[in-house]
Design a protein around this motif. Structure first.
Motif, PDB file in Angstrom:
ATOM      1  N   VAL A  33       0.853  -1.189   0.000  1.00 38.48           N
ATOM      2  CA  VAL A  33       0.000   0.000   0.000  1.00 38.48           C
ATOM      3  C   VAL A  33       0.888   1.238   0.000  1.00 38.48           C
ATOM      4  O   VAL A  33       1.767   1.384   0.871  1.00 38.48           O
ATOM      5  CB  VAL A  33      -0.929   0.042   1.230  1.00 38.48           C
ATOM      6  N   CYS A  34       0.661   2.145  -0.974  1.00 38.12           N
ATOM      7  CA  CYS A  34       1.368   3.416  -1.040  1.00 38.12           C
ATOM      8  C   CYS A  34       0.337   4.536  -0.950  1.00 38.12           C
ATOM      9  O   CYS A  34      -0.630   4.553  -1.716  1.00 38.12           O
ATOM     10  CB  CYS A  34       2.149   3.543  -2.345  1.00 38.12           C
ATOM     11  N   LEU A  35       0.538   5.464  -0.020  1.00 37.83           N
ATOM     12  CA  LEU A  35      -0.435   6.517   0.255  1.00 37.83           C
ATOM     13  C   LEU A  35       0.188   7.882  -0.008  1.00 37.83           C
ATOM     14  O   LEU A  35       1.346   8.137   0.361  1.00 37.83           O
ATOM     15  CB  LEU A  35      -0.908   6.441   1.699  1.00 37.83           C
ATOM     16  N   TYR A  36      -0.613   8.774  -0.645  1.00 39.15           N
ATOM     17  CA  TYR A  36      -0.110  10.092  -1.013  1.00 39.15           C
ATOM     18  C   TYR A  36      -1.099  11.180  -0.625  1.00 39.15           C
ATOM     19  O   TYR A  36      -2.292  11.065  -0.914  1.00 39.15           O
ATOM     20  CB  TYR A  36       0.138  10.144  -2.531  1.00 39.15           C
ATOM     21  N   GLY A  37      -0.609  12.225   0.036  1.00 36.15           N
ATOM     22  CA  GLY A  37      -1.453  13.368   0.358  1.00 36.15           C
ATOM     23  C   GLY A  37      -1.658  13.531   1.853  1.00 36.15           C
ATOM     24  O   GLY A  37      -1.632  12.558   2.615  1.00 36.15           O
ATOM     25  N   PRO A  38      -1.901  14.752   2.315  1.00 39.00           N
ATOM     26  CA  PRO A  38      -2.046  15.006   3.757  1.00 39.00           C
ATOM     27  C   PRO A  38      -3.201  14.255   4.407  1.00 39.00           C
ATOM     28  O   PRO A  38      -3.107  13.844   5.570  1.00 39.00           O
ATOM     29  CB  PRO A  38      -2.258  16.522   3.830  1.00 39.00           C
ATOM     30  N   ARG A  39      -4.292  14.041   3.693  1.00 37.38           N
ATOM     31  CA  ARG A  39      -5.446  13.345   4.279  1.00 37.38           C
ATOM     32  C   ARG A  39      -5.208  11.845   4.385  1.00 37.38           C
ATOM     33  O   ARG A  39      -5.816  11.185   5.228  1.00 37.38           O
ATOM     34  CB  ARG A  39      -6.710  13.648   3.467  1.00 37.38           C
ATOM     35  N   MET A  40      -4.364  11.305   3.519  1.00 40.99           N
ATOM     36  CA  MET A  40      -4.065   9.876   3.595  1.00 40.99           C
ATOM     37  C   MET A  40      -3.255   9.527   4.843  1.00 40.99           C
ATOM     38  O   MET A  40      -3.071   8.345   5.149  1.00 40.99           O
ATOM     39  CB  MET A  40      -3.338   9.408   2.334  1.00 40.99           C
ATOM     40  N   ALA A  41      -2.782  10.541   5.567  1.00 41.02           N
ATOM     41  CA  ALA A  41      -2.123  10.274   6.846  1.00 41.02           C
ATOM     42  C   ALA A  41      -3.083   9.604   7.824  1.00 41.02           C
ATOM     43  O   ALA A  41      -2.673   8.791   8.668  1.00 41.02           O
ATOM     44  CB  ALA A  41      -1.588  11.580   7.442  1.00 41.02           C
ATOM     45  N   TYR A  42      -4.371   9.924   7.708  1.00 42.23           N
ATOM     46  CA  TYR A  42      -5.366   9.285   8.580  1.00 42.23           C
ATOM     47  C   TYR A  42      -5.410   7.779   8.334  1.00 42.23           C
ATOM     48  O   TYR A  42      -5.442   6.981   9.270  1.00 42.23           O
ATOM     49  CB  TYR A  42      -6.755   9.876   8.320  1.00 42.23           C
ATOM     50  N   LEU A  43      -5.411   7.394   7.072  1.00 39.71           N
ATOM     51  CA  LEU A  43      -5.431   5.969   6.737  1.00 39.71           C
ATOM     52  C   LEU A  43      -4.109   5.300   7.123  1.00 39.71           C
ATOM     53  O   LEU A  43      -4.098   4.164   7.613  1.00 39.71           O
ATOM     54  CB  LEU A  43      -5.707   5.786   5.242  1.00 39.71           C
ATOM     55  N   TYR A  44      -3.029   6.018   6.924  1.00 36.68           N
ATOM     56  CA  TYR A  44      -1.712   5.463   7.261  1.00 36.68           C
ATOM     57  C   TYR A  44      -1.631   5.085   8.742  1.00 36.68           C
ATOM     58  O   TYR A  44      -1.118   4.015   9.095  1.00 36.68           O
ATOM     59  CB  TYR A  44      -0.626   6.474   6.899  1.00 36.68           C
ATOM     60  N   GLU A  45      -2.161   5.938   9.606  1.00 37.25           N
ATOM     61  CA  GLU A  45      -2.092   5.668  11.039  1.00 37.25           C
ATOM     62  C   GLU A  45      -2.833   4.397  11.414  1.00 37.25           C
ATOM     63  O   GLU A  45      -2.455   3.697  12.347  1.00 37.25           O
ATOM     64  CB  GLU A  45      -2.660   6.861  11.826  1.00 37.25           C
ATOM     65  N   VAL A  46      -3.882   4.077  10.675  1.00 38.33           N
ATOM     66  CA  VAL A  46      -4.625   2.835  10.933  1.00 38.33           C
ATOM     67  C   VAL A  46      -3.887   1.640  10.339  1.00 38.33           C
ATOM     68  O   VAL A  46      -3.714   0.600  10.995  1.00 38.33           O
ATOM     69  CB  VAL A  46      -6.048   2.927  10.336  1.00 38.33           C
ATOM     70  N   LEU A  47      -3.431   1.783   9.098  1.00 39.25           N
ATOM     71  CA  LEU A  47      -2.832   0.640   8.404  1.00 39.25           C
ATOM     72  C   LEU A  47      -1.479   0.231   8.973  1.00 39.25           C
ATOM     73  O   LEU A  47      -1.082  -0.935   8.854  1.00 39.25           O
ATOM     74  CB  LEU A  47      -2.684   0.946   6.912  1.00 39.25           C
ATOM     75  N   LYS A  48      -0.764   1.162   9.608  1.00 36.87           N
ATOM     76  CA  LYS A  48       0.553   0.779  10.115  1.00 36.87           C
ATOM     77  C   LYS A  48       0.448  -0.192  11.294  1.00 36.87           C
ATOM     78  O   LYS A  48       1.460  -0.790  11.693  1.00 36.87           O
ATOM     79  CB  LYS A  48       1.361   2.018  10.499  1.00 36.87           C
ATOM     80  N   GLU A  49      -0.767  -0.375  11.817  1.00 39.08           N
ATOM     81  CA  GLU A  49      -0.990  -1.410  12.825  1.00 39.08           C
ATOM     82  C   GLU A  49      -1.135  -2.793  12.191  1.00 39.08           C
ATOM     83  O   GLU A  49      -1.062  -3.805  12.883  1.00 39.08           O
ATOM     84  CB  GLU A  49      -2.249  -1.079  13.636  1.00 39.08           C
ATOM     85  N   GLN A  50      -1.352  -2.828  10.866  1.00 36.83           N
ATOM     86  CA  GLN A  50      -1.561  -4.096  10.165  1.00 36.83           C
ATOM     87  C   GLN A  50      -0.398  -4.460   9.243  1.00 36.83           C
ATOM     88  O   GLN A  50      -0.055  -5.628   9.099  1.00 36.83           O
ATOM     89  CB  GLN A  50      -2.843  -4.014   9.335  1.00 36.83           C
ATOM     90  N   PHE A  51       0.193  -3.445   8.596  1.00 37.20           N
ATOM     91  CA  PHE A  51       1.259  -3.674   7.620  1.00 37.20           C
ATOM     92  C   PHE A  51       2.604  -3.277   8.204  1.00 37.20           C
ATOM     93  O   PHE A  51       2.699  -2.282   8.945  1.00 37.20           O
ATOM     94  CB  PHE A  51       1.007  -2.843   6.352  1.00 37.20           C
ATOM     95  N   ASP A  52       3.655  -4.030   7.847  1.00 37.42           N
ATOM     96  CA  ASP A  52       4.992  -3.617   8.268  1.00 37.42           C
ATOM     97  C   ASP A  52       5.531  -2.556   7.320  1.00 37.42           C
ATOM     98  O   ASP A  52       4.941  -2.253   6.282  1.00 37.42           O
ATOM     99  CB  ASP A  52       5.934  -4.822   8.348  1.00 37.42           C
TER     100      ASP A  52
END
Length: 455
Positions: free
Chosen positions: A390-409
């Motif tokens: 998963v690659c995320l781009y943009g300031p709002r995708m930081a919200y998704l990143y904070e959730v996904l980093k609990e699942q993905f290394d």
């Protein structure tokens, strides 16, 4: 359209101008794209005054131009039609031309899928009718009149996209186009900041019936309860539901993705097996709309089946692109809202086209105060067992990143706020086993990532 200035003046209830026999054969609001014989329409705005470009328009081939009456120094010796307000004049001319045109007019709105549905419908009908459709995003109070005025006089079907950001806008457009058939593709979350809720969005989209002809038909997403409620409230409305549930008048099942497109089976008003060279369950749903309208216009199942095989979408809508790294990119970067992003993610998660699944997701815009939860909720459709990277781009995708980093290394999850380069570097790992979805709102311009792998 092919009209003299005298005829245009009659549409505008105006006095016959000089050069009254001058013929115009199109409309332009931009000297960069003007065609020979166009009527140039100058607008006076806060940032620019189109009247400054009128002489240039004539130099580039314009047949005539509007000119706002209170604008000083009109050029001499050229065909001008003087009006009080160029925008209102444009709309009035479109109403007049629409009233005398014999084509079947079809209006399409919805939160997602308007352009895809427009493309699929026009492609399905094109072998049997002379069809014209909205070009690009000419779907607002300026674009729709231009689209109507650009119709050839012998056009048989006009497929018109109708966009909006607030209440009253669809009503204005549908009353201008006076369509024989209307479509609401779905109700999503786009423009939530302006309309307050999905119920508000549904109400705004439902305005499309207000300009529909008395014997017209509304085709709507039967899987959407908000639309079901609105249809029930309109007792005399001829409405036909499409979707993926057996309760719909036309529904699809057994949807399977292949390297070449999607196969599916329909039941209800049309029975049979069909194929489109387009990926995604949501695109199959859009195809049902085209099938219903094609049937309404007299095509049989075999004609519909053969047409669908050749249908293609506008670029950046589930567009397959083979990258220089061997990966198969799915370029769906034209726009994004929660509903469409989830549909695209689900396609990638379930497809068997290639085993290694990549998501490249950019911010979803115009979601209002709930934008954090909408981005976080995408995590519900992103599972480690199904998605490889998963690659995320943009300031709002930081919200998704904070959730996904609990699942993905860290090896399988990348976030960058405003730099495409880290994602481009990461995608160099993708190969012949990889399928890569690129999806984000138009403002994120994620095609800049794909361009690094263009052949």
């Amino acid at each position: 359209m092919k009209k003299t200035l005298k005829q245009l003046a009659a549409w505008l209830n105006d006095e016959v101008p000089a050069f009254s026999d001058t013929v115009v054969s199109g409309i332009s609001i931009d000297t960069r794209t003007i065609q020979q014989g166009d009527l140039f329409v100058p607008f006076r705005g806060e940032q620019a005054n189109g009247h400054k470009f009128v002489v240039q328009a004539f130099e580039k081939g314009a047949g005539a131009s509007l000119w706002q009456r209170d604008e000083p120094n009109p050029p001499a010796g050229v065909p001008l039609l003087f009006v009080d307000d160029p925008e209102k004049a444009l709309q009035q001319m479109a109403r007049a031309y629409r009233s005398e045109h014999k084509a079947k007019f079809i209006g399409i709105t919805g939160s997602n899928g308007k352009t895809s549905t427009k493309d699929i419908l026009a492609g399905t009908l094109a072998p049997f009718f002379k069809v014209q459709k909205t070009i690009g995003n000419f779907n607002n109070q300026l674009g729709l009149p231009i689209t109507i005025l650009q119709l050839d006089e012998d056009t048989e079907v006009a497929v018109l996209e109708m966009g909006m950001s607030g209440f009253g806008e669809i009503e204005f457009l549908t009353k201008l186009a006076h369509p024989h058939m209307t479509v609401i593709t779905n109700i999503g979350e786009a423009h939530m900041q302006d309309l307050g809720s999905r119920a508000g969005i549904a109400k705004a989209k439902f305005e499309i019936i207000q300009g529909m002809q008395d014997d017209g038909v509304l085709f709507y997403d039967g899987d959407e309860p908000l639309l079901q409620e609105l249809v029930v409230q309109e007792g005399n409305l001829n409405a036909q539901a499409f979707g993926l549930e057996p309760g719909d008048l036309l529904y699809a099942e057994n949807i399977e993705a292949t390297a070449n497109g999607s196969s599916f089976t329909t039941h209800g008003m049309i029975e049979g097996d069909f194929f489109i060279s387009i990926l995604g369950k949501h695109q199959v749903k859009n195809t049902l709309i085209a099938m219903l309208i094609a049937q309404k216009l007299g095509l049989n199942n075999d004609q519909i089946r053969e047409s669908l095989k050749k249908v293609a979408l506008t670029d950046m809508r589930m567009q397959q692109v083979h990258g220089t790294n061997g990966a198969l990119f799915i370029n769906d970067a034209y726009n994004a809202a929660p509903t469409s992003v989830k549909a695209a993610i689900q396609f990638v998660a379930t497809t068997t086209i290639r085993p290694e699944k990549w998501l490249v997701l950019g911010d979803m815009l115009e979601l209002g105060s709930n934008e954090q939860s909408f981005h976080e909720d995408l995590s519900l459709d992103i599972q480690v067992e199904e998605i490889s990277y998963v690659c995320l781009y943009g300031p709002r995708m930081a919200y998704l990143y904070e959730v996904l980093k609990e699942q993905f290394d860290a090896e399988h999850l990348l976030y960058t706020q405003d730099d495409y380069a880290p994602i481009i570097k990461k995608l160099q790992q993708a190969n012949e086993q990889s399928i890569v979805l690129i999806k984000g709102s138009r403002g994120m311009k994620l095609e800049n990532i794909l361009n690094a792998f263009a052949q």
